[in-house]
Design an enzyme around this catalytic site. Structure first.
Site, mmCIF file in Angstrom:
data_model
loop_
_atom_site.group_PDB
_atom_site.id
_atom_site.type_symbol
_atom_site.label_atom_id
_atom_site.label_comp_id
_atom_site.label_asym_id
_atom_site.label_seq_id
_atom_site.Cartn_x
_atom_site.Cartn_y
_atom_site.Cartn_z
ATOM 1 N N THR A 184 0.862 -1.181 0.000
ATOM 2 C CA THR A 184 0.000 0.000 0.000
ATOM 3 C C THR A 184 0.894 1.225 0.000
ATOM 4 O O THR A 184 2.024 1.165 0.486
ATOM 5 C CB THR A 184 -0.913 0.059 1.239
ATOM 6 O OG1 THR A 184 -0.073 0.104 2.396
ATOM 7 C CG2 THR A 184 -1.815 -1.136 1.331
ATOM 8 N N GLU A 329 -5.816 -3.871 1.056
ATOM 9 C CA GLU A 329 -5.953 -4.861 2.136
ATOM 10 C C GLU A 329 -7.209 -5.711 2.014
ATOM 11 O O GLU A 329 -7.395 -6.656 2.761
ATOM 12 C CB GLU A 329 -5.984 -4.145 3.499
ATOM 13 C CG GLU A 329 -4.653 -3.580 3.953
ATOM 14 C CD GLU A 329 -4.437 -2.138 3.507
ATOM 15 O OE1 GLU A 329 -4.987 -1.741 2.464
ATOM 16 O OE2 GLU A 329 -3.701 -1.411 4.215
ATOM 17 N N LYS A 438 -12.011 18.799 11.606
ATOM 18 C CA LYS A 438 -12.670 18.870 12.912
ATOM 19 C C LYS A 438 -12.903 20.339 13.253
ATOM 20 O O LYS A 438 -11.981 21.066 13.551
ATOM 21 C CB LYS A 438 -11.825 18.170 13.968
ATOM 22 C CG LYS A 438 -11.744 16.688 13.636
ATOM 23 C CD LYS A 438 -11.189 15.831 14.753
ATOM 24 C CE LYS A 438 -11.408 14.371 14.376
ATOM 25 N NZ LYS A 438 -10.306 13.494 14.642
ATOM 26 N N TRP A 443 -17.432 17.014 12.902
ATOM 27 C CA TRP A 443 -16.663 16.624 11.724
ATOM 28 C C TRP A 443 -17.295 17.169 10.455
ATOM 29 O O TRP A 443 -18.509 17.112 10.284
ATOM 30 C CB TRP A 443 -16.591 15.094 11.608
ATOM 31 C CG TRP A 443 -15.748 14.445 12.660
ATOM 32 C CD1 TRP A 443 -15.151 15.052 13.732
ATOM 33 C CD2 TRP A 443 -15.412 13.056 12.749
ATOM 34 N NE1 TRP A 443 -14.459 14.134 14.478
ATOM 35 C CE2 TRP A 443 -14.604 12.905 13.897
ATOM 36 C CE3 TRP A 443 -15.699 11.937 11.973
ATOM 37 C CZ2 TRP A 443 -14.088 11.654 14.291
ATOM 38 C CZ3 TRP A 443 -15.186 10.702 12.355
ATOM 39 C CH2 TRP A 443 -14.387 10.569 13.502
#
Ligand code: ADP
Length: 540
Positions: A184, A329, A438, A443
Site C-alpha cells: 500500500t 488490504e 474537525k 466533523w
C-alpha cells in the site's frame, strides 16, 4: 459428522484451468508495449503459463519465493502471474509510478528474487539496480529483437521462455499459501506489504463476479484499465477468467484516445479504473464527438466518483456506472453501489444521490462503523464513524509485521475511512480519517464538499483541506483547478454550496491553482496540499 464432499483446494491456477477448458477460444487482446495489438486465448495462455512455470523452476524459483513485476496490463504480465502461482511462488506487483527509491525499498523489503519488467521501465531499473541486492535476474517482457542497449544484464522473455517446453503440472499447494503481494502506498511511514493467499484470491474473485458486484459473464469483454499493480488489479485477472469473460488490456497507453479506440474496436462491455482516467476519457469524447455504443458498465473506484462523471456516463453515453470502494488490504473490492429492489424506482437526481454512495457489501465482506469509543454506530445513513471490515479476503497482518495487531477485539480491520451506512446497507465514505476536518468538535466531510464543488461548470478538480483556526480548531479551505480557458470567481463557486450543506460546513475560502498533486495511484495527495498551504491563514 464430516461432510462427504471432495477436498478441492481453492488455488488460483484452477481459475485458468477452468477458463482454458470451458472457454478455450475466448480472446485476450492487448495493446503491446512494442505497439501492435496482440491477440491470444485462454487456452494459449494456459499453455504458456505451464511452460513458464517449468522455466521458472529450472531457474531455481521455489515455493514461497517472491518475484516482482514492473509492468503494464498485457497478456504477458498476466501469464507471469499464473506461471508463478503454478509453482507456489508469489507475484509481487510493484507500482512504477512510485519514486525510484520507494520502488527499491519495496523490492528489498519483499526480497524479490527475479524482476520482470516492461521496456518502458528500463530507465528506472537502470537507476536503482545497485540498490537491488536480492534481485538475481531481470527479465524484459519482450523479445531479443526489441532489447535496447543497456548497462544491465537483461534476459529477453520470449527467448528465455522458449528454453522450456510446456510439459508440466501445477505444483500441489495448500490453499492458504501466499499467492501475491502488493504494497500500500503508505501515505504515512513506510509502505506495507499486503499478502494475498490462493484461497483469498479465489473467494474474492467469486464474490466480485456476482451480478450486484461486477456481474461478469461469458458474454462480457472486460477491459481492466486499472493497472495490475494497483490493489491486486481489482481482481480482474482472476474474476474475468473465472467468469469466462474475454479480456482487453490497454498496455502502456492510457490516454483518452487510446482507451476509446480499444473500447470501440474491441467492443468492450465492462471496464474499470479510477475517476481521473474517466475524466480524461470524457474530455476526449466531448472534444471528438465520439460515442460509446458497446460499453455497458463502467466500474469506478479508488477515490470517490464525482457526480458529474456518473451523470455524463449515464445520461450522455448510456453506460451504467458501478461505483465501487475497496482497498489493497481487501483484495480489494469492499462494496459496489448496486441497485437493490428498494431503490430501483429512483430516477434523475435522486438516483445520482444514491450513486454517490459506495454501496453494498457482497457475501464475504462484513462491515461496521464505530465511534471514538469503539461502540458500533447505527445504520441510519447519517451517523458516521470509523469503517471496519472483516472477511476471508481481508488482511489480518502485513508482511514482516505479523505480530503487530491490526484487528480489533472482534477481528475487524480498521480501514482508515470514515463512513455511514443506511438501513438498506448502503455505505457512504465521508472521508479518510486523517483528512476529516474537525470544526468546533464536529466533523466536516471533505469528500462531500469536493463533490459539490464539481457541480460548478468551470471546476475541473477540487480538493478540500483543513486549515488551523483559532476559534474553531480547523476550517475548510477549498482548492480549485479551473477548467482550461475559464476563470470562475469565488462568489459563483460559493453559491454552489448554498442550501446544499449546513452553514458551518461552508468553506471559509477558495484558492485557485494550476494543478493539484496526486499520489502514485491517482488520488489527491492531501499531505502535499496541506504542506503547500501550511502557512495559510484565513482573512480575519
Ligand atoms: P492506495 O492508497 O495505494 O491507492 P488503496 O487502493 O488500497 O491504496 O486505497 C484504498 C483507499 O482508497 C480506501 O481506504 C479509501 O480511502 C479510498 N477509496 C477507494 N475507493 C473509494 C471510493 N469509491 N470512494 C472514496 N474513497 C475510496
Amino acid at each position: 459428522m464430516p461432510g462427504l464432499m471432495q477436498d478441492w483446494s481453492l488455488t488460483c491456477t484452477r481459475i485458468l484451468d477452468h477458463a482454458a477448458r470451458n472457454h478455450p477460444g475466448r480472446e485476450i487482446v492487448s495493446r503491446s508495449v512494442e505497439g501492435p495489438i496482440h491477440r491470444t486465448t485462454y487456452a494459449e495462455m494456459h499453455a504458456r503459463a505451464l511452460q513458464l512455470a517449468k522455466r521458472l523452476q529450472a531457474d531455481g524459483i521455489r515455493e514461497g519465493d517472491r518475484v516482482a513485476t514492473l509492468a503494464w496490463n498485457t497478456w504477458r504480465h498476466m501469464e507471469v502471474w499464473y506461471g508463478l502461482l503454478g509453482i507456489g511462488a508469489v507475484y509481487h506487483t510493484v507500482n512504477p509510478r512510485l519514486f525510484p527509491d520507494q520502488i527499491a525499498w519495496i523490492i528489498n523489503h519483499a526480497e524479490d528474487r527475479f524482476l520482470f519488467i516492461d521496456l518502458t521501465f528500463l530507465p528506472i531499473v537502470e537507476k536503482i539496480r545497485p540498490q537491488l541486492a536480492s534481485i538475481e535476474k531481470i527479465i524484459v517482457l519482450s523479445d531479443a529483437a526489441h532489447l535496447p542497449e543497456s548497462s544491465l544484464d537483461l534476459v529477453p522473455y520470449e527467448e528465455w521462455l522458449a528454453e522450456s517446453d510446456g510439459d508440466f503440472a501445477w505444483v500441489e499447494l495448500d490453499e492458504n499459501a501466499a499467492a501475491g503481494m502488493c504494497y500500500t502506498s503508505g501515505t504515512t511511514g513506510n509502505p506495507k506489504g499486503v499478502v494475498y493467499s490462493h484461497r483469498s484470491n479465489v473467494l474474492h474473485a467469486m464474490a466480485a463476479s456476482v451480478p450486484d458486484m461486477l456481474g461478469l459473464s461469458a458474454r462480457d469483454r472486460v477491459m481492466p484499465v486499472v493497472p495490475f499493480f494497483h490493489a491486486n488489479g481489482w481482481s480482474l485477472a482472476f474474476s474475468s477468467p473465472l467468469s469466462g469473460s474475454a479480456m482487453v488490456m490497454p498496455g502502456p497507453r492510457m490516454d483518452g484516445e487510446a482507451i476509446w479506440e480499444l473500447l470501440d474496436s474491441e467492443r468492450v462491455s465492462l471496464t474499470a479504473a479510477v475517476p481521473t482516467v474517466w475524466l480524461m476519457l470524457l474530455q476526449y469524447l466531448e472534444k471528438s464527438g465520439k460515442a460509446l455504443p458497446h460499453l455497458d458498465r463502467v466500474v469506478i473506484g479508488g477515490s470517490a466518483c464525482p457526480r458529474a462523471i456518473t451523470k455524463a456516463f449515464e445520461e450522455v453515453y448510456d453506460v451504467r456506472v458501478k461505483h465501487a470502494w475497496g482497498m489493497t488490504e481487501m483484495s480489494p473490492l469492499g462494496t459496489v453501489c448496486a441497485i437493490k429492489e428498494e431503490v430501483a424506482e429512483l430516477a434523475g437526481e435522486a438516483m445520482l444521490d444514491l450513486q454517490e454512495k459506495q454501496g453494498i457489501a457482497p457475501f464475504t465482506v462484513e462491515m461496521k462503523v464505530t465511534g471514538d469509543d469503539d461502540d458500533e454506530r447505527p445504520w441510519d445513513g447519517r451517523t458516521f464513524g470509523r469503517l471496519k471490515v472483516r472477511g476471508p479476503a481481508v488482511s489480518r497482518a502485513y508482511f514482516k509485521e505479523e505480530d503487530a495487531a491490526v484487528l480489533d477485539g472482534e477481528g475487524f480491520f480498521e480501514t482508515g475511512d470514515v463512513a455511514h451506512i443506511d438501513a438498506q446497507g448502503y455505505m457512504q465514505i465521508t472521508d479518510r480519517a486523517k483528512d476529516v476536518i474537525k470544526s468546533g468538535g464536529e466533523w466536516i466531510s471533505t469528500i462531500d464538499l469536493e463533490n459539490l464543488a464539481l457541480l460548478h461548470p468551470d471546476v475541473a478538480e477540487a480538493a478540500v483541506i483543513g486549515i488551523a483556526h483559532p476559534q474553531w480548531d480547523e476550517r475548510p479551505l477549498l482548492v480549485i483547478v479551473p477548467k482550461d480557458g475559464t476563470q470562475p470567481d469565488k462568489a459563483s463557486i460559493m453559491a454552489v454550496f448554498e442550501g446544499r450543506v449546513a452553514k458551518w460546513w461552508m468553506p471559509n475560502d477558495v484558492e485557485f491553482v494550476d494543478e493539484i498533486p496526486h499520489t502514485a495511484t491517482g488520488k489527491i495527495k492531501k499531505t502535499a496540499l496541506r504542506e503547500q498551504f501550511s502557512g495559510y491563514a484565513f482573512d480575519a
